[in-house]
Design a protein around this motif. Sequence first.
Motif, mmCIF file in Angstrom:
data_model
loop_
_atom_site.group_PDB
_atom_site.id
_atom_site.type_symbol
_atom_site.label_atom_id
_atom_site.label_comp_id
_atom_site.label_asym_id
_atom_site.label_seq_id
_atom_site.Cartn_x
_atom_site.Cartn_y
_atom_site.Cartn_z
ATOM 1 N N ILE A 132 9.036 -7.022 5.207
ATOM 2 C CA ILE A 132 8.596 -8.392 5.491
ATOM 3 C C ILE A 132 7.299 -8.381 6.278
ATOM 4 O O ILE A 132 6.335 -9.100 5.953
ATOM 5 C CB ILE A 132 9.693 -9.150 6.263
ATOM 6 C CG1 ILE A 132 10.937 -9.334 5.376
ATOM 7 C CG2 ILE A 132 9.184 -10.507 6.751
ATOM 8 C CD1 ILE A 132 12.157 -9.845 6.123
ATOM 9 N N PHE A 133 7.245 -7.565 7.334
ATOM 10 C CA PHE A 133 6.032 -7.477 8.146
ATOM 11 C C PHE A 133 4.834 -7.042 7.313
ATOM 12 O O PHE A 133 3.741 -7.626 7.386
ATOM 13 C CB PHE A 133 6.250 -6.496 9.305
ATOM 14 C CG PHE A 133 5.002 -6.193 10.080
ATOM 15 C CD1 PHE A 133 4.479 -7.115 10.971
ATOM 16 C CD2 PHE A 133 4.339 -4.984 9.916
ATOM 17 C CE1 PHE A 133 3.317 -6.843 11.693
ATOM 18 C CE2 PHE A 133 3.184 -4.699 10.627
ATOM 19 C CZ PHE A 133 2.667 -5.629 11.517
ATOM 20 N N THR A 134 5.035 -6.011 6.494
ATOM 21 C CA THR A 134 3.927 -5.489 5.688
ATOM 22 C C THR A 134 3.466 -6.504 4.652
ATOM 23 O O THR A 134 2.273 -6.593 4.351
ATOM 24 C CB THR A 134 4.348 -4.178 5.003
ATOM 25 O OG1 THR A 134 4.821 -3.265 5.995
ATOM 26 C CG2 THR A 134 3.180 -3.538 4.261
ATOM 27 N N ALA A 135 4.399 -7.291 4.125
ATOM 28 C CA ALA A 135 4.041 -8.305 3.127
ATOM 29 C C ALA A 135 3.106 -9.352 3.726
ATOM 30 O O ALA A 135 2.097 -9.730 3.117
ATOM 31 C CB ALA A 135 5.302 -8.960 2.565
ATOM 32 N N TYR A 136 3.406 -9.838 4.941
ATOM 33 C CA TYR A 136 2.507 -10.864 5.479
ATOM 34 C C TYR A 136 1.212 -10.267 6.012
ATOM 35 O O TYR A 136 0.178 -10.931 6.049
ATOM 36 C CB TYR A 136 3.209 -11.777 6.489
ATOM 37 C CG TYR A 136 3.469 -11.300 7.889
ATOM 38 C CD1 TYR A 136 2.428 -11.080 8.794
ATOM 39 C CD2 TYR A 136 4.771 -11.167 8.363
ATOM 40 C CE1 TYR A 136 2.683 -10.704 10.099
ATOM 41 C CE2 TYR A 136 5.027 -10.802 9.667
ATOM 42 C CZ TYR A 136 3.984 -10.566 10.536
ATOM 43 O OH TYR A 136 4.235 -10.196 11.834
ATOM 44 N N MET A 137 1.243 -8.984 6.391
ATOM 45 C CA MET A 137 -0.014 -8.331 6.755
ATOM 46 C C MET A 137 -0.893 -8.117 5.521
ATOM 47 O O MET A 137 -2.123 -8.064 5.623
ATOM 48 C CB MET A 137 0.271 -6.996 7.436
ATOM 49 C CG MET A 137 0.812 -7.138 8.852
ATOM 50 S SD MET A 137 -0.357 -7.923 9.987
ATOM 51 C CE MET A 137 -1.536 -6.594 10.231
ATOM 52 N N THR A 138 -0.269 -8.000 4.359
ATOM 53 C CA THR A 138 -1.032 -7.890 3.115
ATOM 54 C C THR A 138 -1.833 -9.166 2.875
ATOM 55 O O THR A 138 -2.994 -9.112 2.427
ATOM 56 C CB THR A 138 -0.100 -7.612 1.925
ATOM 57 O OG1 THR A 138 0.611 -6.395 2.163
ATOM 58 C CG2 THR A 138 -0.881 -7.483 0.620
ATOM 59 N N ILE A 139 -1.230 -10.321 3.154
ATOM 60 C CA ILE A 139 -1.950 -11.589 3.025
ATOM 61 C C ILE A 139 -3.165 -11.602 3.949
ATOM 62 O O ILE A 139 -4.275 -11.960 3.552
ATOM 63 C CB ILE A 139 -1.024 -12.774 3.347
ATOM 64 C CG1 ILE A 139 0.215 -12.761 2.447
ATOM 65 C CG2 ILE A 139 -1.781 -14.095 3.202
ATOM 66 C CD1 ILE A 139 -0.081 -12.862 0.975
ATOM 67 N N ALA A 150 -5.845 -2.464 -0.639
ATOM 68 C CA ALA A 150 -5.114 -1.560 -1.529
ATOM 69 C C ALA A 150 -4.030 -0.803 -0.772
ATOM 70 O O ALA A 150 -2.913 -0.598 -1.290
ATOM 71 C CB ALA A 150 -6.087 -0.578 -2.184
ATOM 72 N N VAL A 151 -4.335 -0.384 0.453
ATOM 73 C CA VAL A 151 -3.334 0.306 1.280
ATOM 74 C C VAL A 151 -2.123 -0.589 1.507
ATOM 75 O O VAL A 151 -0.970 -0.153 1.341
ATOM 76 C CB VAL A 151 -3.945 0.729 2.636
ATOM 77 C CG1 VAL A 151 -2.850 1.278 3.556
ATOM 78 C CG2 VAL A 151 -5.033 1.775 2.437
ATOM 79 N N PHE A 152 -2.359 -1.849 1.845
ATOM 80 C CA PHE A 152 -1.244 -2.737 2.179
ATOM 81 C C PHE A 152 -0.439 -3.151 0.946
ATOM 82 O O PHE A 152 0.782 -3.319 1.040
ATOM 83 C CB PHE A 152 -1.752 -3.953 2.941
ATOM 84 C CG PHE A 152 -1.895 -3.700 4.416
ATOM 85 C CD1 PHE A 152 -0.839 -3.958 5.270
ATOM 86 C CD2 PHE A 152 -3.056 -3.167 4.931
ATOM 87 C CE1 PHE A 152 -0.938 -3.703 6.622
ATOM 88 C CE2 PHE A 152 -3.173 -2.901 6.284
ATOM 89 C CZ PHE A 152 -2.119 -3.164 7.133
ATOM 90 N N VAL A 153 -1.090 -3.309 -0.186
ATOM 91 C CA VAL A 153 -0.344 -3.622 -1.411
ATOM 92 C C VAL A 153 0.585 -2.462 -1.767
ATOM 93 O O VAL A 153 1.784 -2.656 -2.043
ATOM 94 C CB VAL A 153 -1.310 -3.919 -2.575
ATOM 95 C CG1 VAL A 153 -0.545 -3.999 -3.896
ATOM 96 C CG2 VAL A 153 -2.057 -5.231 -2.329
ATOM 97 N N ALA A 154 0.044 -1.247 -1.750
ATOM 98 C CA ALA A 154 0.862 -0.076 -2.079
ATOM 99 C C ALA A 154 1.970 0.125 -1.059
ATOM 100 O O ALA A 154 3.114 0.463 -1.415
ATOM 101 C CB ALA A 154 -0.026 1.172 -2.149
ATOM 102 N N LEU A 155 1.675 -0.108 0.225
ATOM 103 C CA LEU A 155 2.685 0.081 1.266
ATOM 104 C C LEU A 155 3.811 -0.944 1.148
ATOM 105 O O LEU A 155 4.989 -0.609 1.346
ATOM 106 C CB LEU A 155 2.033 -0.010 2.643
ATOM 107 C CG LEU A 155 2.959 0.213 3.847
ATOM 108 C CD1 LEU A 155 3.620 1.583 3.780
ATOM 109 C CD2 LEU A 155 2.191 0.050 5.152
ATOM 110 N N GLY A 185 4.682 5.776 -1.734
ATOM 111 C CA GLY A 185 4.240 6.212 -0.410
ATOM 112 C C GLY A 185 3.129 7.240 -0.492
ATOM 113 O O GLY A 185 2.187 7.225 0.320
ATOM 114 N N LEU A 186 3.212 8.147 -1.455
ATOM 115 C CA LEU A 186 2.143 9.135 -1.648
ATOM 116 C C LEU A 186 0.832 8.443 -2.034
ATOM 117 O O LEU A 186 -0.240 8.810 -1.548
ATOM 118 C CB LEU A 186 2.550 10.148 -2.726
ATOM 119 C CG LEU A 186 3.685 11.106 -2.349
ATOM 120 C CD1 LEU A 186 4.120 11.915 -3.571
ATOM 121 C CD2 LEU A 186 3.244 12.043 -1.224
#
Length: 231
Positions: A132-139, A150-155, A185-186
């Motif tokens: 959840i945290f990573t999803a809103y940081m992607t925004i 790209a890092v945040f989408v993949a993460l 993750g890789l």
Amino acid sequence: MSSQSQVPAREATPSADRAPSIPQISIGDPGPLGLAGFAMTTFVLSVFNANLLNQGLLTVVLPLALFYGGLAQLLAGMWEFRKGNTFGALAFASYGAFWLSYYWFVHVIAAGLQPAGEVHKAVGLFLLVWTIFTAYMTIASMRTSGAVLAVFVALTLAFLFLCIGAFAATDPSKSGWTHVGGWLGLITAVLAWYASFAAVTNATWGRTVMPTWPLAGAGATPRTRTVPAAS
């Protein structure tokens, strides 16, 4: 002659428009450090999530999680606060805390969880909140650069697959969802390494050597409302 008392001259005090300037302390960009710590630790853990090495060797990631992915990345977040970079500060401080909490969970907490057959659900919950945290940081990362986005989408995808794998199987390490999450993750680690490499190379060379693809509005200062002064 008339005698006059000697009045010492007052020292000149700076006016509001001539206030003494305070020298600004310049610090280096902590971004490459935070990205490198995140990338290396993520890469090592993802090798095991992807089932590329024997799970008995998994604890090799713990020193990295404690010192490089954890402590070094947390410090990078604090330095980002000093530079006024809210996004970088939140990201690096949070993922530094993620790796520190991962170390503590594996090293101290996991063995004592009961019932043992439901530990995978606790792991799933742990991964869910980070998804959840990573999803809103992607925004939020949509106003940074293509490399960081790209890092945040993949993460986000990696966390999502790992989360599903943890909830779906009593032993998540044997789940196909976890293995896909490991490969994601890789990919995340490689992308983060590139972003770190680009940032440190461009800063050292003093020009753009490796592109990062800044996005529209990157670094823009949020607008603030002007409140009229009371008459």
